[in-house]
Design an enzyme around this catalytic site. Structure first.
Site: not given
Ligand code: UD1
Length: 340
Positions: A88, A128, A130, A153, A157
């Site tokens: 994932k 997802s 996604t 990934y 899906k």
């Molecule tokens: C991500 C995946 C998605 C997947 C999901 C599983 C991407 C583009 N998408 O979703 O396909 O189904 O995880 O849980 O990776 N953020 C920060 N700092 C960090 C980590 C994250 O600012 O260190 C922000 C990211 O930019 C985003 C938000 O937090 O805006 C959520 O991020 P994350 O938890 O990685 O999820 P997604 O990216 O939405």
């Protein structure tokens, strides 16, 4: 146990383990198939502590068709299968595309083949949001277009959803639900089970909790120049226990309606929250300060996406019961206890 048997691949994982708890609470007899590649055997004992019933588990690699069939053949009366077993991590999938296709598509094909061989007619699948990619609107319904994936990934899906749809058409009386999760966070309120990321977390919530615990020095907010009110990304964060309950409801829907088609559901709260709002709420609810800085954008992130989850409400009679603050509190309680 005397409940109705349900097979659960990846049942020791993050969403899988919480779903197994809810299945037991609802009177089902879940049978876990997991090779613990991204989970821990002690999670099974913890499920037993929470529910007072330790589920049966089989240590099996779900890519191994012979091994999976050896297990499934023992449960000819299983009323359905919930398929979680998959890789994932988006970033890792870019580095190891073959692993992702082999594991995510391979396990699905193995599982569908075993279901066909032993006459199991109901599948609940972990998809997802996604699949919506860079959606045209911030709020998406199940009818919103599926966009070209930006990572292996994401492509697994989209492809898995297609395989399941074709299989529903091809196999007589086969019913399935595709559950498109938004952003799962939180942990069981007991703090006995929760997310166990391997290595440096990619997702926001474990990164936040590990920073609060001192495992990571600081959180980097990936971009503050998006076209959103505070400039940071907006996502739909859903408590893992609410997500778990949706799986039970999806299974009940398939069996109660004798569903013979493939039905898609968004699973989210319907509310969008920005990264900065998450940080502030986490600090407030847990009474601590988080070390963070604003950094550059992360490639592949979309500005905002959240769910229209009306279909799940109407068809599955499912709504979220936990608040965002509950989830932020439970994530932190769980993190504090890891390793003790
Ligand atoms: C991500 C995946 C998605 C997947 C999901 C599983 C991407 C583009 N998408 O979703 O396909 O189904 O995880 O849980 O990776 N953020 C920060 N700092 C960090 C980590 C994250 O600012 O260190 C922000 C990211 O930019 C985003 C938000 O937090 O805006 C959520 O991020 P994350 O938890 O990685 O999820 P997604 O990216 O939405």
């Amino acid at each position: 146990m005397h409940g109705k048997t349900v097979l659960v691949t990846g049942g020791a994982g993050y969403i899988g383990s919480h779903t197994v708890v809810e299945l037991i609470n609802a009177g089902y007899d879940p049978i876990i198939l997991d090779d613990f590649r991204n989970s821990q055997p002690w999670i099974i004992d913890r499920i037993g502590e929470i529910t007072k019933i330790t589920p049966t588990f089989h240590k099996v690699d779900c890519q191994d068709e012979i091994a999976v069939k050896e297990v499934v053949k023992n449960y000819p009366n299983a009323i359905g299968l919930i398929h979680f077993a998959a890789d994932k991590a988006v970033g890792e999938s870019v580095e190891k595309p073959i692993q992702y296709y082999q594991n995510n598509i391979g396990t699905l094909c193995t599982v569908l083949s075993a279901m066909k061989s032993f006459g199991i007619k109901h599948l609940v699948f972990s998809s997802s949001c996604t699949v919506y990619g860079d959606a045209d609107t911030a709020i998406v319904t199940e009818e919103s277009p599926v966009k070209e994936a930006t990572s292996p990934y994401g492509d697994t899906k989209i492809t898995s959803e297609k395989i399941i749809k074709y299989n529903s058409d091809a196999v007589e009386d086969f019913g399935s639900t595709l559950l498109r999760y938004f952003n799962p966070i939180g942990a069981h309120p007991s703090s006995l089970i929760g997310e166990l990321p391997q290595g440096v977390p990619n997702n926001l919530m474990p990164y936040i909790t590990q920073t609060a615990k001192g495992i990571r020095e600081k959180l980097t907010v990936f971009g503050s120049d998006y076209d959103t009110p505070d400039g940071t990304n907006i996502r739909d964060y859903i408590h893992v226990m609410d997500l778990a309950k949706a799986h039970v409801k999806a299974l009940q829907y398939l069996t109660n309606t004798e569903c013979k088609s493939c039905v898609t559901f968004n699973l989210g709260t319907g509310k969008g929250t920005s990264v900065l709002e998450i940080i502030k709420a986490f600090e407030n609810v847990n009474q601590l300060k988080l070390n963070y800085e604003i950094g550059p954008r992360r490639e592949g992130d979309v500005a905002q996406i959240y769910a229209n989850a009306e279909k799940a409400k109407e068809v599955l009679d499912w709504t979220c019961e936990y608040t965002l603050n509950d989830a932020l509190k439970h994530s932190w309680e769980w993190e504090k206890g890891i390793g003790e």
